[in-house]
Design an enzyme around this catalytic site. Structure first.
Site, mmCIF file in Angstrom:
data_model
loop_
_atom_site.group_PDB
_atom_site.id
_atom_site.type_symbol
_atom_site.label_atom_id
_atom_site.label_comp_id
_atom_site.label_asym_id
_atom_site.label_seq_id
_atom_site.Cartn_x
_atom_site.Cartn_y
_atom_site.Cartn_z
ATOM 1 N N LYS A 147 0.877 -1.178 0.000
ATOM 2 C CA LYS A 147 0.000 0.000 0.000
ATOM 3 C C LYS A 147 0.906 1.216 0.000
ATOM 4 C CE LYS A 147 -3.919 2.020 -0.045
ATOM 5 N NZ LYS A 147 -5.028 1.698 -0.948
ATOM 6 N N SER A 216 -1.449 -0.978 -4.336
ATOM 7 C CA SER A 216 -2.567 -0.028 -4.384
ATOM 8 C C SER A 216 -2.133 1.235 -3.666
ATOM 9 C CB SER A 216 -3.830 -0.615 -3.755
ATOM 10 O OG SER A 216 -3.609 -0.949 -2.390
#
Length: 357
Positions: A147, A216
């Protein structure tokens, strides 16, 4: 080396931490959590505050060394849920190997490094360290989940005020630049590409990718949170993993082949981690798609819904981790796939568990 267990729990909203009750019901505590990996019901774009809310709810309730990875967007049949990766080094002699995990964070990614070599190298170094910590080889790694940050409008203005041009002046595009840098850092750390290839890819070439990378981006953090999953003969638990790729958004056959390998191993799918993107060529198998030209719905949302349906059909429910935007995470238009599955103990010679497809 840390053996792990996996709990997948549906959520009623981004701030739902009731999975902690499931945790205690299975004999674990919050201190045992290595990572919370979740899908939240926001738009998955720059202003997806569901990720921020989920992180704010979970991070005070888990240990300081644990990481959170929240991917926004549960379009179509995708179900909001969390996956708890739990440290458990219990030795079960009936298993000759098992799933292991390590987590960590990069240093803070300065806005001027986002989407650039600095971010790529920070991820590369962090992943490499975690693989060493696990005591496994790069070939034993089946998923690296990251992330990473994005550029806010404040970041962009601040850089320009200092005479620095950002990697992108568009906040949504900065998400893709950040995912790309993180994914190339993963590929570098696993020895899948060299430095020259990585730099060319960072400059825009789409000829390099990793089938084990899943990245992401979001506004809820300024470091990269990193989770490495692999299989080790030093662990003894019923979880295994394999990795493959979808070559395009229609590639149900790739998911079915992975499911067949799991079945042949006497296993049951516990979770799929899949990347999805709208083919940058504007076509899929010779037919034009409109995902990149839709002014109403972002392309990443289209991709999650389409690939999410295929993935849920293979697993049998919608609590699957499907993340949009697959820059260098599988080939262009496709996406990386990791399957975590569980096997029964067998007192026979080891099978080809955890193999690549």
């Amino acid at each position: 080396m840390t053996g792990v267990r996996l709990l997948t729990v549906p959520t009623t909203g981004p701030d739902d931490t009731d999975a902690l009750d499931t945790l205690s019901g299975n004999g674990y505590s919050a201190d045992d959590v290595l990572a919370v990996v979740g899908k939240t019901e926001g738009n998955g774009c720059v202003n997806d505050f569901s990720r921020t809310l989920a992180a704010a709810a979970w991070e005070p309730r888990i240990g300081p060394d644990a990481v959170t990875v929240f991917s926004g967007g549960t379009e179509g049949v995708l179900a909001p849920h969390v996956n708890l990766l739990i440290a458990d080094d219990t030795h079960d002699p009936r298993h000759d190997r098992g799933l292991v995990a390590a987590v960590g964070e990069t240093p803070v990614i300065p806005p001027e490094d986002l989407g650039r070599v600095g971010q790529m190298e920070a991820v590369r170094d962090t992943v490499a360290k975690l693989v060493v910590d696990l005591g496994i080889s790069a070939d034993d790694v089946h998923l690296v989940l990251v992330k990473c940050p994005l550029l806010t409008s404040t970041d962009i203005t601040g850089l320009r005020d200092r005479g620095i041009e950002p990697a992108s002046g568009d906040t949504y595009e900065s998400m893709a630049r950040s995912r790309a840098a993180s994914s190339l850092g993963i590929a570098l750390s696993l020895g899948e590409i060299d430095e020259d290839t990585a730099r060319a890819a960072l400059a825009g070439q789409r000829t390099a990718w990793s089938n084990r990378a899943s990245a992401s981006s979001g506004a809820e953090l300024n470091t990269c949170h990193v989770l490495v999953l692999g299989v080790s003969t030093e662990a003894s638990n019923p979880l295994r993993a394999l990795h493959t790729e979808m070559t395009d958004a229609y590639d149900l056959a790739a998911l079915q082949k992975a499911a067949d390998v799991v079945a042949q191993d006497g296993g049951r799918i516990r979770q799929l981690f899949v990347k999805a993107e709208s083919d940058p060529s504007g076509t899929i198998r010779g037919l034009r798609h409109t995902m990149l030209t839709d002014s109403d719905i972002n392309a990443t949302r289209h991709a999650r819904a389409a690939v999410g349906a295929l993935t849920a059909a293979v697993k049998g429910d919608g609590a699957v981790y499907v993340s949009g935007g697959a820059e260098h995470q599988g080939r262009p238009g496709g996406g990386s796939v990791t399957v975590v599955y569980e096997v029964d103990p067998v007192p026979t010679a080891p099978s080809n568990r955890g193999a690549d497809l």
